[in-house]
Enzyme design. Structure first.
Site, PDB file in Angstrom:
ATOM      1  CG  PHE A   1      -1.646  -1.337   1.376  1.00  0.00           C
ATOM      2  CD1 PHE A   1      -2.614  -1.773   0.482  1.00  0.00           C
ATOM      3  CD2 PHE A   1      -1.267  -2.181   2.411  1.00  0.00           C
ATOM      4  CE1 PHE A   1      -3.187  -3.026   0.616  1.00  0.00           C
ATOM      5  CE2 PHE A   1      -1.840  -3.439   2.553  1.00  0.00           C
ATOM      6  CZ  PHE A   1      -2.811  -3.854   1.656  1.00  0.00           C
TER       7      PHE A   1
ATOM      8  CB  ILE B   1       1.853  -4.942  -3.547  1.00  0.00           C
ATOM      9  CG1 ILE B   1       0.942  -3.928  -4.250  1.00  0.00           C
ATOM     10  CG2 ILE B   1       3.313  -4.597  -3.773  1.00  0.00           C
ATOM     11  CD1 ILE B   1       1.037  -2.516  -3.690  1.00  0.00           C
TER      12      ILE B   1
ATOM     13  CB  THR C   1      -7.882  -8.917 -10.145  1.00  0.00           C
ATOM     14  OG1 THR C   1      -7.811  -8.544 -11.519  1.00  0.00           O
ATOM     15  CG2 THR C   1      -7.555 -10.388 -10.000  1.00  0.00           C
TER      16      THR C   1
ATOM     17  CD  GLN D   1      -6.081  -2.732  -7.880  1.00  0.00           C
ATOM     18  OE1 GLN D   1      -6.388  -3.202  -8.977  1.00  0.00           O
ATOM     19  NE2 GLN D   1      -5.095  -1.892  -7.705  1.00  0.00           N
TER      20      GLN D   1
ATOM     21  CE  LYS E   1     -10.232   7.277 -17.128  1.00  0.00           C
ATOM     22  NZ  LYS E   1     -11.010   8.553 -17.244  1.00  0.00           N
ATOM     23  N   GLY E   2      -6.236   3.165 -14.405  1.00  0.00           N
ATOM     24  CA  GLY E   2      -5.723   2.859 -13.063  1.00  0.00           C
ATOM     25  C   GLY E   2      -6.795   2.816 -12.001  1.00  0.00           C
ATOM     26  CB  VAL E   3      -8.242   0.142 -10.338  1.00  0.00           C
ATOM     27  CG1 VAL E   3      -9.084  -0.325  -9.172  1.00  0.00           C
ATOM     28  CG2 VAL E   3      -9.055   0.102 -11.619  1.00  0.00           C
ATOM     29  N   GLY E   4      -5.927   1.375  -8.415  1.00  0.00           N
ATOM     30  CA  GLY E   4      -5.410   1.186  -7.059  1.00  0.00           C
ATOM     31  C   GLY E   4      -5.681   2.329  -6.103  1.00  0.00           C
ATOM     32  CD  GLU E   5      -2.370   4.809  -5.642  1.00  0.00           C
ATOM     33  OE1 GLU E   5      -2.489   5.040  -4.428  1.00  0.00           O
ATOM     34  OE2 GLU E   5      -1.520   4.015  -6.107  1.00  0.00           O
TER      35      GLU E   5
END
Lengths: 710, 326, 210
Positions: free
Chosen positions: A235, A461, A606, A610, A673-677
């Site tokens: 994280f 991670i 997944t 997330q 475009k991205g998911v994690g944050e």
């Protein structure tokens, strides 16, 4: 052929290893002659170590060595004339103590038990100097960061909100929050001779770890091998190489045996970063019909006296909503604490809590629905950079979220909706996070048996990097997923960026896309077919016909200039339904809907996980998490998982992730475009706003524990 | 952990004999091993008592006898406990986690040390850990601390949920020492800190808790254990309330009220009980009882909220136990 | 500085040779740790001898995943460290080492416990099941399979403990409602936040009657 389409729910490719205990994390590699390192923390908060007594520890059975600030062998990268000096704290390099718990010695012994016990036998005498850990007391000592990236920002007039007909001006406080990945930070270092080392370490970026270790010990980069195939959560806490990792390598060099150094959970509160304690002031001014006249966002956050940490806490207020006037100020307050580091969602999550809470407050002052207020100030283009969005489906997010949570059940007047004894409320909060992409190289090999292996020095991670990459490869190559494997987490693989900033799928996925397209093209070429042919070909037969035992390609993929003409962000809207018990102050999140515009979704299963996980992190931020320092001692007094409250299963309701799932046309070839944050950004505000809607109590100081609601 | 010798006892008198200086009985270990890892307890010897025959749960002419080595979950799940003493099951299930409850014993739960952060950190002052070193909590971060019965030497609270219910159930403790046994009311087992906060309870060196007895009747029909904490589960109490009522029509015939998270020992709310006895079970009366219960409460810098949360919790526990909502 | 590759480097330490010879002697006589401490009281003020005594390992017979082990362990070695560091069964995880996270959950005689708070020697004669012992050959336990299908994990570090807890939970019969599952799974912290998927996996196993 079992053709996989993008977004199809594929089970995690490493799932079997993870559910059988077969996945090996960094501390779990067997090494002949392994020794165990345990750090000894300073018990003062500022000053110098004047003497240490290590005799009892050295005498204790099984002790191999005791490294202290007085006898530690030199680390080349610590020296003043180092070409690439080590960043941050240089452990054992001198006798200075900057924060409580800073390691001052390292005991190496034959077993974990012996090292742990001997570490307790090391004593130190100190010359203490005055210290400051109180953020509030030192608030006025906040300074503009030295790194030059956080100058005051003004668009139009500064503090224009003050002259608006309707004003919100409030302070919002977030305590320090610890990443607390479930895996303890651990490093095994094993030297091969004097110029080569293998390091098994918890890392979000094996290339970065490799550079750090090579620089610290003056080694050729290719002689440093970083292995980090499975990472037990991070994280953000493994974005950089920490002092204890260098210490493990240093110790292994000294004792000429492999050393495993594991931080204790308590040590993780001081040694591997955290989301810094922050106080933000938001000023919002609006016309009576809800048009924003001005946004002012100021932030003070803590940093360490020995290293500056900065993050994007105020940026969100510059572009999320249309306002002719906007200004931000960002200050850091150096204290005798360990240095913070980015924690999921990083500054954007901090900033979004303040901005989205203030907007909610404004909606009540205006008597306006919170969604309507946001729509009234919808930014059709990026007001900060004056660029068109590469894609933005936030209106769709609002609509889907509102529909799914049952927003029409929400009563505008707080405290008016009941379920038995419980007060029920609805809230929403939004977020945005920059969509990034970095240069990445992927190698691919098709073997005669029809199997495909891809390699890249990226990490996983937890998001399921290998799974997403397998989906992309399967999709392009037209192969079943079980014919494909994706290898990561080793510095010997082709270059990839650190797993951070929600850019892994965009960066590595694009490279996987490109290299798979290239491989497919080559195979079609060999078959004498045009590369865009839709005819299925048998790859194995193509290899056979050309006498090829295998076909291997490697290719770099990087952002193109076209993407720079747009402003690219992932966007989210989180909707929460909560119940508050008016007598006991207990809060229960009953439902949480996370709607996200993150471009194309590659691996639905997944990515959903997330999003759900980020929401859980947001629930922790808003309801339970707070690291507490006793400023008399300068020491964390809840540095463990019993007293620092990470949400448990019973805190979490069913959480639903909804994806807009429309590809971004510009940012990269796969449209992600991205998911994690983004999964965490805006969640805290959604819940806090729901709490207000439920019971009429506006809590601006997190976490919202029962004592604050009675 | 410091090195120590380990011996396994197979009978009670042998266990007591084996216990020497700087020795501890080891049962479930959920608290002791943790304390040893933190360097708070550094025994020379552990006497493993888990093989002693103290694991019964059986009827007696006057109630129930529970062996001290029964695990928390064995007691919580036992049909006789569920039927006659549901309050005890509720309290057990509000404590720790399923795994810990499978390890922790009844006797060990009684011996559980405080969770005060100053007690748990050997670098900080604590009169309970090192008599005379000062109380770190008094002027420190005392959010979790006592509002009743504290002293200037110690403001820590007892963390056990089980003990709150056992106090309400008026259990009896059976203790065996080298020179014989003794029996005492559960409520007298734990003590207030006074000038000797290092003593959590009245157990003498070398004594072993062998069993508990629970009397009947325990009016099981109207009970509730309410635990308010910073997360929904797996956390220590901000405050907790054990409430057991015997209702006669709309009137309170008998009542037991004990609070946790507020004192160095389970805190019986006798004034509130006295007030409620014989009165109609109404929310107004519950409020008045809670008000009376709070007389003499004293808060510190960070636990002022308990002066509000505690009476609220009393009212809520009574409401839930009685089913009376108005 | 001394050559640290040699463990016996502190020759200036006068007590050193005493300790070493005592070690050899006690080893030759076999384990004495079960002997009442009185035996070594005579040497009580002799730091090294006392240490040497208590460091002596104890015999331990334990069955792990159906395999019987006869071991010698230090009394202070936890079951968790025994599994991970000595038996190389690293599927059981260490997340806090203090009973505060549940990552180390294993079954002892069929009951779920935190192995970090259990001394290995306390488990004499007991049957331990770890995550490695759940599958039968290539056939996953239904709970393992359900965790994969419902994506009940992300980083995977808490997963062993979650699955061991979940298997026990079903056996305990605590699956009557979502709330009950959630409450009785709250001793296993998942920082990635897979809780709702974990609950779905458990409900799935329960509903399939396995």
């Amino acid at each position: 052929m079992n053709k996989i389409v993008l977004g199809e729910p594929l089970n995690r490719v490493d799932g079997r290893l993870k559910v059988t205990g077969g996945a090996k994390y960094s501390g779990e590699y067997k090494q002949p002659g392994l020794t165990y390192g345990v750090l000894v923390p300073a018990t003062i908060t500022s000053g110098t170590v004047t003497a240490m007594d290590t005799r009892a520890a050295e005498r204790a059975p099984g002790v191999v060595a005791v490294i202290t600030v007085f006898n530690a062998p030199a680390v080349p990268g610590f020296q003043k004339d180092a070409v690439k000096p080590v960043r941050g704290l240089k452990l054992f390099n001198d006798n200075k103590v900057y924060f409580n718990g800073q390691p001052i010695a390292l005991v190496i012994a034959e077993t974990f038990e012996r090292a742990t016990y001997a570490a307790k036998l090391v004593t130190a005498t100190y010359a203490e100097t005055p210290f400051e850990t109180s953020f509030e007391k030192n608030f006025d000592k906040g300074v503009v960061p030295n790194n030059g990236q956080y100058k005051d920002y003004v668009r139009g007039l500064a503090d224009a909100y003050k002259n608006a007909p309707v004003i919100v001006e409030e302070d919002y406080k977030l305590p320090s929050e610890m990443h607390n990945p479930m895996e303890l930070h651990v490093t095994i270092a094993a030297w091969v001779g004097d110029d080569e080392v293998h390091v098994y370490t918890k890392s979000q970026g094996v290339m970065g770890s490799q550079r750090s270790v090579a620089n610290a010990f003056g080694l050729a980069t290719e002689k440093v091998h970083i292995h980090s195939r499975f990472v037990g959560g991070a994280f953000g806490s493994s974005l950089r190489t920490w002092p204890h990792e260098i210490a493990a390598v240093q110790a292994a060099k000294l004792v000429k045996r492999p050393v495993k150094l594991t931080l204790t959970r308590e040590q993780m509160f001081t040694s591997v970063g955290y989301r810094p304690l922050t106080i933000q002031k938001i000023g919002l001014g609006a016309t009576l019909d809800g048009k924003l006249v001005g946004i002012t966002h100021e932030s003070h956050s803590q940093t360490a006296v020995y290293e500056e940490f900065t993050e994007n806490a105020v940026a969100v207020s510059r572009f999320l909503y249309a306002s002719a006037n906007a200004n931000t100020r960002y200050r850091v307050v150096p204290l005798n604490v360990g240095v913070p580091c980015p924690m999921r969602g990083p500054g954007e999550a901090t900033g979004a809590f303040a901005l989205e809470s203030a907007l909610d407050e404004l909606s009540y002052k205006l008597g306006m629905d919170p969604i309507a207020l946001r729509l009234a100030n919808y930014a059709e283009t990026d007001p900060e950079r004056n660029l068109p969005w590469s894609s933005k489906y936030v209106k769709e997010c609002y609509a889907l979220g509102a529909s799914r949570i049952g927003w029409d059940q929400r009563l505008a007047h707080p405290g008016s909706l009941r379920d038995g004894e419980w007060l029920v409320g609805y809230g929403m909060g939004c977020g945005a996070f920059g969509a990034h992409r970095s240069a990445t190289t992927v190698r691919i090999r098709l073997s005669a048996d029809g199997r495909v292996v891809l390699w890249s020095a990226t990490s996983d991670i937890g998001p399921g990097t290998g799974t997403a990459m397998t989906v992309i490869a399967a999709n392009i190559l037209g192969l079943p997923a079980d014919k494909i494997s994706f290898e990561l987490g080793d510095s010997g693989f082709p270059t990839a960026p650190t797993q951070g900033g929600s850019q892994t799928v965009s960066s590595v996925g694009s490279a996987v896309h490109d290299v798979c397209v290239a491989l497919r093209g080559r195979l079609y070429e060999l078959s004498g077919l045009p590369v865009d042919s839709t005819t299925d070909i048998d790859y194995v037969r193509v290899l056979k016909e050309h006498g090829l035992p295998e076909l291997e390609l490697s290719g770099e993929s990087k952002p193109d200039a076209e993407a720079q003409k747009y402003s690219s962000y992932s966007f989210s809207a989180h909707f929460a339904k909560v119940a508050v018990h008016p007598l006991t102050g207990q809060v229960r999140v009953r439902q949480l809907i996370a709607v996200v515009d993150a471009g194309k979704v590659i691996s639905h299963k997944t990515a959903s996980s997330q999003m759900i996980g980020g929401a859980v992190g947001g629930i922790g931020m808003v309801l339970t998490e707070e690291a507490v320092i006793d400023d008399r001692f300068g020491k964390y007094i809840n540095g463990n998982l019993a007293d620092y409250h990470v949400p448990v299963n019973a805190d979490i309701p069913d959480i639903e992730a909804i994806f807009i799932d429309k590809p971004d046309p510009y940012i990269n070839p796969i449209g992600t475009k991205g998911v994690g944050e983004i999964s965490l950004i805006g969640v805290a505000a959604a819940v806090a706003n729901a709490v207000y809607n439920a019971c009429g109590k506006r809590i601006r100081e997190l976490p919202i524990t029962p004592d604050k609601l009675i | 952990m410091n090195p120590f010798t380990y011996v396994r006892a197979t009978e009670t008198s042998g266990a007591i004999r084996a216990l020497g200086r700087d020795s501890h009985f080891l049962a479930g270990g959920t608290n002791l091993i943790d304390l040893m890892k933190m360097g708070i307890v550094t025994p020379e010897k552990l006497v493993d008592i888990t093989h002693l025959p103290l694991k019964h749960i059986s009827r007696t002419p006057t109630g129930l006898s529970i062996g001290a080595l029964c695990t928390n979950s064995e007691v919580a799940d036992h049909p006789l406990v569920l039927k006659h003493y549901p309050l005890l099951s509720m309290a057990f299930n509000a404590g720790a986690s399923p795994q810990l409850r499978n390890m922790a014993t009844v006797g060990g739960n009684m011996m559980q040390r405080t969770r005060c952060p100053y007690f748990f950190d050997t670098a900080l002052p604590c009169n309970k850990r090192v008599p005379g070193s000062g109380c770190g909590a008094l002027q420190g971060y005392n959010r979790m601390h006592a509002i009743f019965g504290a002293s200037d030497q110690c403001i820590a609270v007892n963390p056990s949920d089980m003990s709150i219910a056992l106090t309400a159930l008026e259990a009896t403790v059976h203790i065996q020492g080298a020179r014989g046994g003794r029996i005492l009311p559960f409520a007298d087992f734990h003590r207030l800190p006074g000038d000797t906060p290092e003593k959590d309870n009245v157990l003498e060196p070398g004594e072993l808790i062998t069993s508990l007895t629970l009397p009947l009747p325990a009016f099981p029909d109207h009970v509730h254990y309410l635990k308010i904490r910073d997360r929904t589960s797996y956390a220590f109490a901000l405050v907790s309330v054990a409430a057991a009522l015997q209702l006669d029509g709309g009137n309170v015939r008998a009542v037991r009220l004990v609070m946790g998270g507020v004192a160095h020992k389970p805190w019986r709310l006798e004034a509130a009980e006295d007030f409620l006895r014989g009165k109609p079970a109404t929310v107004e009366n519950f409020r008045q009882a809670a008000y009376l219960a709070m007389q003499g409460a004293k808060a510190y810098a960070y636990n002022q909220f308990k002066l509000t949360l505690a009476p609220n919790a009393i009212v809520q526990a009574l409401k839930t136990a009685s089913g009376v909502t108005a | 500085m001394a050559d640290y590759s040699d463990n016996q480097s502190h020759e200036e330490d006068l007590e050193h040779s005493t300790r070493r010879s005592f070690f050899k002697q006690s080893t030759a006589f076999g384990a004495i740790a079960l002997t009442p401490a009185a035996l070594v009281r005579a040497a009580e003020h002799q730091w090294d001898e006392k240490i040497a005594d208590v460091f002596e390992k104890m015999p331990l017979n334990i069955e792990v995943n159906g395999v019987k082990h006869s071991l010698k362990v230090e009394p202070r070695t936890t079951l968790l460290d025994l599994l991970r560091e000595q038996l190389d069964l690293t599927g059981t995880k260490k997340g806090c080492d203090r009973g505060q996270c549940g990552a180390c959950t294993v079954h002892v005689n069929g009951v779920r416990i935190n192995s970090c708070l259990s001394l290995a020697v306390s488990n004499e004669g007991k049957k331990i099941t770890t995550i490695e012992g759940l599958a039968v050959g290539d056939n996953l336990h239904p709970m393992q399979d359900a965790f994969i299908r419902h994506d009940g994990f992300q980083c995977g570090y808490c997963t062993s403990g979650q699955i061991m807890s979940a298997v026990a939970l079903v056996k305990e019969g605590r699956t009557h409602s979502r709330e009950q599952i959630s409450e009785f799974m709250s001793g296993n912290i998942c920082r990635c936040g897979a809780y709702s998927n974990i609950v779905k996996a458990i409900e799935d196993v329960k509903n399939s009657g396995l």
